[in-house]
Design an enzyme around this catalytic site. Structure first.
Site: not given
Ligand code: PMP
Length: 408
Positions: A202, A205, A228, A366
């Protein structure tokens, strides 16, 4: 190292950074949630939408062919940016969340079955937990979790113990959106491959802040989001090794992802088209290409170096505040600082910071299992970008001291 003059030049590229809220400047410290856009991205989208717009991949007239070229050109830019071998390994999605769901529902559907195991970590964002939990419920496979230390690092010995012949997939974050911890993704990949497991990183970040090289890491999948990394929202990327993508069934079906359709049967296109059903986010993809150009122009090594110095500066400034506890002290960190104030709840902290025009985040980010691990209901989080100034962190520290004094 970026000089203060260079930072000011960069800041001038971002119109939102000179926005005034209630007559006062904005201090934007929520870059892990979403980043601001440089003019280069805003103007690219405006130019495309005002003078070049057409749908893509239908191509029978000139502006349609040109739009397709621009769209595919953005795919090439993204491929080069993360060091992919081939632009066909880049699938445009709506964001990191959809990219991960695609792998869970397509790769998982075909290659993961009852009794198999998926490994994630205790520091994952919900978007790298829930799709796997859902798949495990559907398939009767098991979800294993790598624990983390008090300083917020993966316990690698435990990871090694979890790996085994049943491990089909390891899905871990490159950098934690709460702790900032940068995980040893290359080592994780090597160890997972040694037992025949696939690896999804993932990169939501990671990609915006540190040079990413998928061939060097050797991961099988990398998921990240446009919004991001100074690009538009509504677009994201799934990188996957071509042969693996080619072996995967479609995820969403419909137009644009087929070879032939009869009323009896459909044959599917090769990747990436197989995974891009329907009209894609055309302007957003082209805007993402401009964001990649902007980041490459600034230089990812320079960005990481400057953000690391900001992180050190901010950590020093916040550490001096009585009653403030930083959560996440890994030696390798992205520029994210999460903390807990003994006296004031994060939701109140961010509301009070907002009175000084400081945009920070309070909540579980989250990552509820991570909150449970650290025994806190929520944290306050500041997440930095190469357009932030050290003085903004001084103002943050001052504002926090005031909050503690008045409400603590
Ligand atoms: N993985 C990580 C580590 C995140 O920080 C985020 C967004 N906060 C996501 C996944 C999900 O990204 P998105 O909401 O743009 O799909």
């Amino acid at each position: 190292m970026m000089s203060p003059a260079e930072i000011e030049k960069i800041r001038a590229d971002f119109p939102m950074l000179s926005a005034r809220i209630n007559g006062k400047p904005l201090i934007y410290l929520d870059n892990a949630a979403t980043t601001q856009k440089p003019l280069a991205v805003i103007e690219r989208i405006r130019d495309f939408e005002s003078g070049q717009y057409a749908t893509v991949r239908r191509g029978s007239y000139r502006i349609g062919e040109e739009a397709t070229e621009m769209f595919e050109d953005a795919r090439g830019k993204v491929a080069a940016f993360i060091g992919a071998r081939d632009r066909r390994e880049i699938i445009f999605t709506s964001g990191a969340t959809q990219s991960i769901n695609l792998v869970a529902q397509s790769f998982g559907k075909k290659f993961i079955g009852p009794g198999d195991e998926i490994i994630i970590s205790n520091m994952e964002h919900h978007s790298n937990i829930v799709p796997w939990q859902t798949l495990c419920l559907e398939k009767g496979c098991a979800l294993k979790v790598v624990p983390i230390t008090d300083s917020g690092e993966l316990v690698m010995e435990e990871f090694e113990k979890l790996l085994g012949p049943r491990t089909k997939l390891v899905a871990v974050t490159h950098s934690s959106n709460v702790l900032g911890t940068i995980n040893p993704v290359k080592e994780i990949t090597r160890k997972a491959h040694a037992v025949g497991a696939m690896v999804l990183i993932d990169g939501a970040q990671g990609v915006p802040h540190k040079k990413m090289d998928v061939m060097d890491i050797d991961c099988d999948f990398l998921a990240f989001s446009g919004h991001k990394m100074y690009g538009p929202s509504g677009v994201g990327v799934l990188y996957g090794k071509y042969d693996i993508l080619d072996a995967m069934p479609p995820y969403v079906t419909g137009g644009d992802m087929i070879n032939t359709v009869t009323m009896e049967r459909t044959t599917f296109a090769k990747p990436p088209a197989r995974f891009e059903a329907g009209t894609p986010p055309i302007s957003q993809v082209i805007g993402l290409g401009a964001a990649v150009d902007y980041l490459s122009g600034a230089g990812m090594e320079k960005i990481f170096e400057y953000e690391t110095s900001l992180l050190e500066y901010g950590t020093r400034a916040l550490s001096k505040i009585d009653g403030l506890r930083i959560i996440g002290a890994a030696p390798r960190k992205a520029a994210i600082i999460s903390f807990w104030l003994d006296a004031v709840h994060p939701h109140d902290v961010v509301t009070l910071l907002d009175q000084d025009n400081i945009a920070a985040r309070g909540g579980h980010h989250c990552a509820q299992p991570l909150m449970q691990r650290f025994n806190v209901p929520a944290t306050t989080r500041v997440s930095l970008s190469f357009y932030n100034r050290p003085e903004e962190l001084d103002m943050l520290a001052e504002s926090l001291r005031k909050i503690i004094k008045v409400f603590g």
